[in-house]
Design an enzyme around this catalytic site. Structure first.
Site, PDB file in Angstrom:
ATOM      1  N   SER A  72       0.833  -1.151   0.016  1.00  0.00           N
ATOM      2  CA  SER A  72       0.109  -0.005  -0.102  1.00  0.00           C
ATOM      3  C   SER A  72       0.934   1.272  -0.090  1.00  0.00           C
ATOM      4  O   SER A  72       1.837   1.170  -0.866  1.00  0.00           O
ATOM      5  CB  SER A  72      -0.875  -0.053   1.098  1.00  0.00           C
ATOM      6  OG  SER A  72      -1.932   0.882   0.999  1.00  0.00           O
ATOM      7  N   HIS A  98      -6.206  -6.412  -1.127  1.00  0.00           N
ATOM      8  CA  HIS A  98      -5.346  -5.332  -0.850  1.00  0.00           C
ATOM      9  C   HIS A  98      -4.190  -6.135  -0.149  1.00  0.00           C
ATOM     10  O   HIS A  98      -4.482  -6.345   1.121  1.00  0.00           O
ATOM     11  CB  HIS A  98      -5.938  -4.291  -0.088  1.00  0.00           C
ATOM     12  CG  HIS A  98      -5.119  -3.078  -0.193  1.00  0.00           C
ATOM     13  ND1 HIS A  98      -4.565  -2.422  -0.992  1.00  0.00           N
ATOM     14  CD2 HIS A  98      -4.751  -2.528   1.200  1.00  0.00           C
ATOM     15  CE1 HIS A  98      -3.671  -1.528  -0.660  1.00  0.00           C
ATOM     16  NE2 HIS A  98      -3.760  -1.396   0.666  1.00  0.00           N
ATOM     17  N   ASP A 112      -8.187  -4.603  -6.985  1.00  0.00           N
ATOM     18  CA  ASP A 112      -7.752  -4.094  -5.737  1.00  0.00           C
ATOM     19  C   ASP A 112      -8.528  -2.655  -5.757  1.00  0.00           C
ATOM     20  O   ASP A 112      -8.288  -1.988  -6.500  1.00  0.00           O
ATOM     21  CB  ASP A 112      -6.242  -3.969  -5.560  1.00  0.00           C
ATOM     22  CG  ASP A 112      -5.857  -3.344  -4.367  1.00  0.00           C
ATOM     23  OD1 ASP A 112      -6.484  -3.046  -3.557  1.00  0.00           O
ATOM     24  OD2 ASP A 112      -4.583  -3.240  -4.222  1.00  0.00           O
TER      25      ASP A 112
END
Length: 541
Positions: free
Chosen positions: A212, A466, A437
């Site tokens: 991320s 994710h 995602d």
């Protein structure tokens, strides 16, 4: 006779005037500059589950342009390598995203997910980013910001003024209490902290895994310190050039697609949930529950407050991060509408959305996003622009808008953009992304792959997790392990080097609440049970 001032000497004089280097010293590249960091004095973390885990506080400069000025501390932990010295491969630093989420859970967790012989070859290093969690200082602005019941996210229900006041109060509290550190909580600052950790470990190179926002952190580190990178893995990727405001709009549209997928999955399981045999009916039933909570909020205990429409939305957007939550989400709707039972909603809220460890990252989240790009400061612009997004993506747009509204008022204006990423001097970087995602849309992986010459892109076609590693998908995990073992990379020569299949959808199951509604909370940044919980997710961006 007057001497000519060479360009190099002139640069050195200018740098000395602004405090970058001492007068008379040659200008230094970021890789050579003295960072003024302290040392790591390791002690036991006192973790009974992983007794070998060691902890330390590392002193680093608040402002790296003044390396011997004011200091702050970053909390670091380490799971040491156990392989023979001649087989060890050095430290690998870990970050789960956020921005600002704690990485202290990662060494024990990730080392436990891969073959023991490979895990034994690395020192696994986690840390809390500056200003967050167990680092010092721990920045907290308006400690009650996330208290339930929060104002309704939907602007059509008369709460926009309440949210504007709430966001402005939050930023004013940040500015009043933390004006000294807020300008120094960017991704570049955290990347320099990574290099301070490297220096304190006494090594010339580190490896890195980030998910991320951790992909932005890792690529930024690689841009600043390419010669200090041994191996780098980026999982679920933030595009290197997109503004954070525009990134959020991409998220809105992808979350809409994931909510539609949840509704279609639920419709196929009408025999279990009785919420309708088509997605539109399921979505209407979702709306019925939200409307009912506007009139009568549900109990939140053991979390404080009550569950209104905002808290309800927070429970459901999390399904876009982890589709293993779908059975619980469908149970929430079914129990409420079919049985008039709010207990599954209360359980889901406490697992997914109640204030907790996630809130320790929020000031860092805002400091990163608000200061790395120019944000619109005019509410009328937001109102018009976000209404256009909401017209095509109503599930998440206003939730996401208010979560980021502090940037409308942030005391420090954003810059022209994040550090440009070119990949110059980096070894091959291994990239992972799922095509579905919602939090880090696939476009970001494509852009990062183009920005990093020599990188290898692994795509989970149809996948939606994710952070897609460590969910039991051998195609993905084995690729990661091979790279860590000996630097092996996927052999495909196309734009995509390797394609992996998605995991199967979860089986429908009505999750009856236990007699006492006490279940471990799956936080967005958690430790312990949350880190090992298949329904847990880490990070918002």
């Amino acid at each position: 006779m007057k001497r000519k001032l060479t360009l190099l000497a002139a640069t050195a004089v200018f740098a000395s005037l602004i405090g970058l280097v001492p007068a008379g010293a040659a200008p230094q590249t970021p890789e050579l500059q003295d960072t003024g960091q302290g040392r790591l004095d390791w002690t036991s973390c006192g973790d009974t589950t992983t007794p070998a885990l060691q902890c330390a506080m590392l002193e680093v400069p608040l402002d790296y342009t003044h390396p011997h000025g004011q200091k702050i501390k970053v909390k670091v932990d380490r799971l040491p390598a156990t392989a023979p010295k001649n087989q060890q491969q050095g430290p690998i630093l870990l970050n789960p995203g956020g921005p600002g989420d704690s990485g202290l859970w990662m060494p024990a967790y990730i080392a436990g997910q891969i073959p023991a012989d490979v895990a034994a070859q690395y020192d696994w290093i986690g840390f809390d980013p500056r200003g967050t969690n167990n680092s010092d200082p721990h920045v907290v602005c308006d400690a009650h910001y996330f208290d339930a019941e929060r104002p309704d996210y939907q602007v059509g229900h008369g709460t926009e003024q309440a949210w504007l006041e709430k966001s402005a109060k939050y930023t004013a509290d940040c500015a009043a209490r933390w004006s000294g550190i807020l300008p120094h909580m960017t991704t570049v600052d955290s990347a320099r902290d990574l290099d301070s950790i490297r220096r304190s470990l006494g090594v010339s190179k580190i490896s890195f895994y980030g998910g991320s926002w951790g992909t932005s952190l890792g690529s930024t580190y690689g841009q600043l310190f390419p010669s200090h990178v041994r191996r780098m893995v980026l999982d679920s990727i933030v595009g290197p050039t997109i503004s954070w405001y525009d990134h959020n709009i991409l998220q809105d549209k992808e979350h809409q697609r994931r909510f539609q997928a949840f509704a279609e999955w639920t419709a196929k399981a009408d025999g279990t949930y009785h919420l309708g045999t088509d997605a539109d009916t399921v979505i209407k039933n979702y709306g019925k529950v939200e409307d009912a909570l506007r009139a009568t909020p549900a109990p939140a205990a053991p979390a404080p407050g009550a569950i209104g429409p905002a808290e309800f939305e927070d429970v459901f957007y999390s399904g876009g991060y982890n589709f293993l939550r779908w059975p619980r989400m469908a149970t929430v709707l079914s129990a409420y509408l079919v049985k008039n039972d709010t207990r599954p909603l209360t359980i889901a809220y406490n697992r997914y959305a109640a204030p907790g460890a996630d809130d320790a990252a929020f000031p860092n989240y805002n400091a990163v996003q608000c200061m790395e790009n120019q944000w619109p400061r005019d509410w009328e612009f937001w109102k018009k622009d976000q209404a256009e997004v909401n017209a095509v993506a109503p599930f998440y747009t206003y939730n996401n808008m208010w979560y980021n509204a502090a940037c409308m008022f942030w005391p420090h204006q954003g810059g022209a953009g994040r550090l440009p990423i070119t990949g110059k001097g980096l070894p091959p970087v291994l990239l992972f992304n799922a095509t579905e995602d919602a939090a880090t849309p696939y476009e970001g992986a494509v852009a990062m792959h183009k920005a990093l010459p020599g990188s290898k892109l692994v795509v989970q076609n149809g996948g939606s997790f994710h952070e897609i590693l460590f969910h039991g998908n051998a195609c993905l995990d084995d690729t990661f392990v091979a790279y860590l073992r000996d630097g092996s990379l996927p052999s495909g020569n196309g734009f995509i080097s390797k394609t992996c299949a998605p995991e199967a959808d979860p089986a429908p199951a009505y999750l009856d609440p236990p007699p006492a509604a006490s279940t471990p909370k799956a936080t967005n940044s958690g430790t312990g049970t949350a880190a090992n919980d298949p329904e847990a997710v880490h990070g918002r961006s």
